[in-house]
Design an enzyme around this catalytic site. Structure first.
Site, PDB file in Angstrom:
ATOM      1  N   LYS A   1       0.812  -1.087   0.247  1.00 18.58           N
ATOM      2  CA  LYS A   1       0.018  -0.050   0.023  1.00 18.58           C
ATOM      3  C   LYS A   1       0.847   1.273  -0.004  1.00 18.58           C
ATOM      4  O   LYS A   1       0.484   2.076  -0.949  1.00 18.58           O
ATOM      5  CB  LYS A   1      -1.072  -0.161   1.372  1.00 18.58           C
ATOM      6  CG  LYS A   1      -1.808  -1.201   1.404  1.00 18.58           C
ATOM      7  CD  LYS A   1      -2.758  -1.088   2.481  1.00 18.58           C
ATOM      8  CE  LYS A   1      -2.131  -1.097   3.748  1.00 18.58           C
ATOM      9  NZ  LYS A   1      -1.399  -2.442   4.284  1.00 18.58           N
TER      10      LYS A   1
ATOM     11  N   ARG B   1      -9.959   1.264   8.263  1.00 16.09           N
ATOM     12  CA  ARG B   1      -9.708  -0.040   8.445  1.00 16.09           C
ATOM     13  C   ARG B   1     -10.720  -0.927   9.211  1.00 16.09           C
ATOM     14  O   ARG B   1     -10.559  -2.008   9.400  1.00 16.09           O
ATOM     15  CB  ARG B   1      -8.414  -0.240   9.594  1.00 16.09           C
ATOM     16  CG  ARG B   1      -7.074   0.048   8.876  1.00 16.09           C
ATOM     17  CD  ARG B   1      -5.956  -0.269   9.989  1.00 16.09           C
ATOM     18  NE  ARG B   1      -5.026   0.547   9.331  1.00 16.09           N
ATOM     19  CZ  ARG B   1      -3.713   0.133   8.819  1.00 16.09           C
ATOM     20  NH1 ARG B   1      -3.496  -1.213   9.321  1.00 16.09           N
ATOM     21  NH2 ARG B   1      -2.828   0.614   8.454  1.00 16.09           N
TER      22      ARG B   1
ATOM     23  N   ARG C   1      11.263  -5.909   5.762  1.00 15.45           N
ATOM     24  CA  ARG C   1      11.388  -4.436   5.496  1.00 15.45           C
ATOM     25  C   ARG C   1      12.288  -3.798   6.713  1.00 15.45           C
ATOM     26  O   ARG C   1      12.573  -4.134   7.706  1.00 15.45           O
ATOM     27  CB  ARG C   1       9.787  -3.949   5.904  1.00 15.45           C
ATOM     28  CG  ARG C   1       9.599  -2.459   5.653  1.00 15.45           C
ATOM     29  CD  ARG C   1       8.133  -2.087   5.618  1.00 15.45           C
ATOM     30  NE  ARG C   1       7.492  -2.639   6.720  1.00 15.45           N
ATOM     31  CZ  ARG C   1       6.120  -2.280   6.584  1.00 15.45           C
ATOM     32  NH1 ARG C   1       5.356  -1.844   5.691  1.00 15.45           N
ATOM     33  NH2 ARG C   1       5.377  -3.029   7.699  1.00 15.45           N
TER      34      ARG C   1
ATOM     35  N   ARG D   1      10.806  -1.786  11.848  1.00 16.00           N
ATOM     36  CA  ARG D   1       9.978  -1.589  12.598  1.00 16.00           C
ATOM     37  C   ARG D   1       9.612  -2.243  13.863  1.00 16.00           C
ATOM     38  O   ARG D   1       9.613  -3.564  13.470  1.00 16.00           O
ATOM     39  CB  ARG D   1       8.401  -1.266  11.618  1.00 16.00           C
ATOM     40  CG  ARG D   1       8.553  -0.176  11.033  1.00 16.00           C
ATOM     41  CD  ARG D   1       7.336  -0.029   9.890  1.00 16.00           C
ATOM     42  NE  ARG D   1       6.045  -0.614  10.318  1.00 16.00           N
ATOM     43  CZ  ARG D   1       4.990  -0.228   9.552  1.00 16.00           C
ATOM     44  NH1 ARG D   1       5.109   0.293   8.366  1.00 16.00           N
ATOM     45  NH2 ARG D   1       3.928  -0.833  10.003  1.00 16.00           N
TER      46      ARG D   1
ATOM     47  N   ARG E   1      -1.505  -8.033  13.589  1.00 13.39           N
ATOM     48  CA  ARG E   1      -1.957  -7.254  12.600  1.00 13.39           C
ATOM     49  C   ARG E   1      -2.832  -8.134  11.549  1.00 13.39           C
ATOM     50  O   ARG E   1      -3.890  -7.510  11.104  1.00 13.39           O
ATOM     51  CB  ARG E   1      -0.930  -6.560  11.878  1.00 13.39           C
ATOM     52  CG  ARG E   1      -0.342  -5.313  12.875  1.00 13.39           C
ATOM     53  CD  ARG E   1       1.093  -5.025  12.562  1.00 13.39           C
ATOM     54  NE  ARG E   1       1.243  -4.436  11.416  1.00 13.39           N
ATOM     55  CZ  ARG E   1       2.528  -4.553  10.529  1.00 13.39           C
ATOM     56  NH1 ARG E   1       3.605  -5.252  10.989  1.00 13.39           N
ATOM     57  NH2 ARG E   1       2.630  -3.877   9.456  1.00 13.39           N
TER      58      ARG E   1
HETATM   59  P1  AP5 Z   1       4.754  -1.747   1.960  1.00 12.38           P
HETATM   60  O1  AP5 Z   1       4.670  -0.955   1.006  1.00 12.38           O
HETATM   61  O2  AP5 Z   1       5.791  -0.986   3.150  1.00 12.38           O
HETATM   62  O3  AP5 Z   1       3.531  -2.488   2.550  1.00 12.38           O
HETATM   63  P2  AP5 Z   1       2.169  -1.619   3.072  1.00 12.38           P
HETATM   64  O4  AP5 Z   1       1.104  -2.424   2.670  1.00 12.38           O
HETATM   65  O5  AP5 Z   1       2.179  -0.222   3.033  1.00 12.38           O
HETATM   66  O6  AP5 Z   1       2.425  -2.295   4.618  1.00 12.38           O
HETATM   67  P3  AP5 Z   1       2.216  -1.874   6.122  1.00 12.38           P
HETATM   68  O7  AP5 Z   1       3.021  -3.038   7.101  1.00 12.38           O
HETATM   69  O8  AP5 Z   1       2.919  -0.462   6.143  1.00 12.38           O
HETATM   70  O9  AP5 Z   1       0.662  -1.640   6.415  1.00 12.38           O
HETATM   71  P4  AP5 Z   1       0.270  -1.695   7.664  1.00 12.38           P
HETATM   72  O10 AP5 Z   1      -1.203  -1.710   7.274  1.00 12.38           O
HETATM   73  O11 AP5 Z   1       0.566  -2.869   8.763  1.00 12.38           O
HETATM   74  O12 AP5 Z   1       1.029  -0.376   8.410  1.00 12.38           O
HETATM   75  P5  AP5 Z   1       0.733   0.984   8.588  1.00 12.38           P
HETATM   76  O13 AP5 Z   1       1.693   1.725   8.606  1.00 12.38           O
HETATM   77  O14 AP5 Z   1      -0.620   1.509   7.811  1.00 12.38           O
HETATM   78  O15 AP5 Z   1       5.716  -3.029   1.648  1.00 12.38           O
HETATM   79  C1  AP5 Z   1       6.132  -3.985   2.612  1.00 12.38           C
HETATM   80  C2  AP5 Z   1       7.683  -4.404   2.217  1.00 12.38           C
HETATM   81  O16 AP5 Z   1       7.670  -4.921   1.022  1.00 12.38           O
HETATM   82  C3  AP5 Z   1       8.617  -3.094   1.974  1.00 12.38           C
HETATM   83  O17 AP5 Z   1       9.795  -3.845   2.592  1.00 12.38           O
HETATM   84  C4  AP5 Z   1       8.790  -3.122   0.728  1.00 12.38           C
HETATM   85  O18 AP5 Z   1      10.009  -2.435   0.275  1.00 12.38           O
HETATM   86  C5  AP5 Z   1       8.547  -4.427   0.040  1.00 12.38           C
HETATM   87  N1  AP5 Z   1       7.745  -4.452  -1.079  1.00 12.38           N
HETATM   88  C6  AP5 Z   1       6.681  -3.846  -1.531  1.00 12.38           C
HETATM   89  N2  AP5 Z   1       6.091  -4.074  -2.675  1.00 12.38           N
HETATM   90  C7  AP5 Z   1       7.107  -5.040  -3.110  1.00 12.38           C
HETATM   91  C8  AP5 Z   1       7.130  -5.787  -4.424  1.00 12.38           C
HETATM   92  N3  AP5 Z   1       6.178  -5.750  -5.359  1.00 12.38           N
HETATM   93  N4  AP5 Z   1       8.069  -6.661  -4.489  1.00 12.38           N
HETATM   94  C9  AP5 Z   1       9.061  -6.843  -3.595  1.00 12.38           C
HETATM   95  N5  AP5 Z   1       8.906  -6.218  -2.295  1.00 12.38           N
HETATM   96  C10 AP5 Z   1       8.060  -5.447  -2.349  1.00 12.38           C
HETATM   97  O19 AP5 Z   1      -0.048   0.940  10.214  1.00 12.38           O
HETATM   98  C11 AP5 Z   1       0.769   0.797  11.253  1.00 12.38           C
HETATM   99  C12 AP5 Z   1       0.113   0.669  12.556  1.00 12.38           C
HETATM  100  O20 AP5 Z   1      -0.513   2.008  12.692  1.00 12.38           O
HETATM  101  C13 AP5 Z   1      -1.209  -0.143  12.566  1.00 12.38           C
HETATM  102  O21 AP5 Z   1      -1.022  -1.401  13.126  1.00 12.38           O
HETATM  103  C14 AP5 Z   1      -2.022   0.539  13.786  1.00 12.38           C
HETATM  104  O22 AP5 Z   1      -1.584   0.192  15.032  1.00 12.38           O
HETATM  105  C15 AP5 Z   1      -1.783   2.044  13.488  1.00 12.38           C
HETATM  106  N6  AP5 Z   1      -2.845   2.602  12.509  1.00 12.38           N
HETATM  107  C16 AP5 Z   1      -2.576   2.787  11.111  1.00 12.38           C
HETATM  108  N7  AP5 Z   1      -3.648   3.291  10.281  1.00 12.38           N
HETATM  109  C17 AP5 Z   1      -4.725   3.054  11.302  1.00 12.38           C
HETATM  110  C18 AP5 Z   1      -6.006   3.094  11.215  1.00 12.38           C
HETATM  111  N8  AP5 Z   1      -6.867   3.432  10.200  1.00 12.38           N
HETATM  112  N9  AP5 Z   1      -6.891   2.919  12.226  1.00 12.38           N
HETATM  113  C19 AP5 Z   1      -6.244   2.434  13.417  1.00 12.38           C
HETATM  114  N10 AP5 Z   1      -4.855   2.367  13.706  1.00 12.38           N
HETATM  115  C20 AP5 Z   1      -4.323   2.568  12.514  1.00 12.38           C
END
Ligand code: AP5
Length: 231
Positions: free
Chosen positions: A32, A107, A146, A176, A187
C-alpha cells in the site's frame, strides 16, 4: 531538491487523468505504501498514510504519538476516535482539496462510515478503492525483510531493495517495532476480522478495483495503472 520535487508534482498533476480521490486497501505488506506513494506522485495528489502520521508523532514525542505507540507496537488498531479526528484534520487541509490517496484508512466499518461523513461534509466523493492482494506467505516475507530510514521514512527490503549497509550500521535504517512475529500475527488477524469486510462494502458501492500485489514493484505498478486506466 524540494523545488524540483514540487515542480515534478505540478507537471504530473497537469497531465494526469484517472481517479483523484482514492483509498488503498490491503493486508499488511501488500505494498500500500510502496504503490500508494508512486500512484499519488503520478496523479499529483498527497499520499496520506495514517501509519506514517502516527510514526512521525511517535518519533516527535507528541501527545498523539504517546497515545498511539502502545497500540502500534502490539499491532492493535489505534482507537477510532483518535484516528478519525486525525484524518478529518488532514483531509481539511488545502493540499487535499483537489485529491488525495488514503493509505491505511479506513480499516473497519466505523472508519469507513466516518470517512463517508467527512467526504459528504466536504462535498466530494471517492473515485476508486484500490485493493491490493497478497498471500500470507508473501506478507510475512515482505514484513520481516522491511527496513525503514528513520530520518526520511524511505522503505527498503533486505532482499528486493537492500538498504545501504552504512546506514544500517549507523542505526539510521532499522526494523519497525511492529515487524516482529507477534505484532505481524496480530495485525493480520485484525486485517481479516475488521478490514477485509470493507472489500465487500466498497464492491457494493461500485468502487473496488482489485490488483494482484505479487510480483516486482514495477510489475504491480503497471497492473495498477492499467486497472485504474491511467494515461
Ligand atoms: P509496504 O509498501 O511498506 O507495505 P504496506 O502495505 O504499506 O504495509 P504496512 O505494513 O505499512 O501496512 P500496515 O497496514 O501494517 O501499516 P501502517 O503503517 O499502515 O511494503 C512492505 C515491504 O515489502 C517493504 O519492505 C517494501 O519494500 C516491500 N515491497 C513492497 N512491494 C514489493 C514488491 N512488489 N516486491 C518486493 N518487495 C516489495 O500501520 C501501522 C500501525 O498504525 C497499525 O498497526 C495501527 O496500529 C496504526 N494504524 C494505522 N492506520 C490506522 C487506522 N486507520 N486505524 C487504527 N490504527 C491505525
Amino acid at each position: 531538491m524540494t523545488v524540483e520535487t514540487s515542480h515534478e508534482h505540478t507537471a504530473a498533476a497537469a497531465g494526469a487523468t484517472g481517479p483523484r480521490r482514492l483509498v488503498v486497501l490491503g493486508p499488511q505488506g501488500a505494498g500500500k505504501g510502496t504503490q500508494g506513494s508512486r500512484l499519488a506522485q503520478r496523479q499529483g495528489i498527497p499520499a496520506i498514510s495514517t501509519g506514517d502520521i502516527f510514526r512521525a508523532n511517535v518519533g516527535g514525542g507528541t501527545e498523539l504519538g504517546r497515545v498511539a505507540k502502545g497500540y502500534m507496537d502490539r499491532g492493535d488498531l489505534v482507537p477510532d476516535e483518535v484516528t478519525v479526528a486525525m484524518v478529518a484534520d488532514r483531509l481539511g487541509r488545502p493540499d487535499a482539496a483537489d485529491g488525495f490517496l488514503l493509505d491505511g484508512f479506513p480499516r473497519n466499518r466505523a472508519q469507513a462510515e466516518a470517512l463517508a461523513d467527512m467526504l459528504r461534509r466536504l462535498g466530494v466523493a471517492l473515485d476508486a478503492v484500490l485493493h491490493l492482494t497478497l498471500s500470507d506467505e508473501q506478507i510475512i516475507r515482505r514484513l520481516s525483510g522491511r527496513r525503514v530510514d528513520t530520518r526520511t521514512g524511505r522503505v527498503w527490503h533486505v532482499e528486493s531493495d537492500p538498504p545501504p549497509p552504512d546506514l544500517v550500521a549507523q542505526g539510521v535504517v532499522v526494523q519497525r517495532n511492529d515487524d516482529r512475529p507477534e505484532p505481524i500475527a496480530r495485525r493480520l488477524e485484525i486485517f481479516h476480522a475488521q478490514t477485509a469486510p470493507l472489500i465487500g462494502y466498497y464492491a457494493d458501492a461500485g468502487l473496488l478495483v482489485t490488483v494482484d500485489g505479487d510480483g516486482s514493484v514495477d510489475e504491480v505498478a503497471d497492473r495498477v495503472a492499467a486497472a485504474l486506466r491511467l494515461s
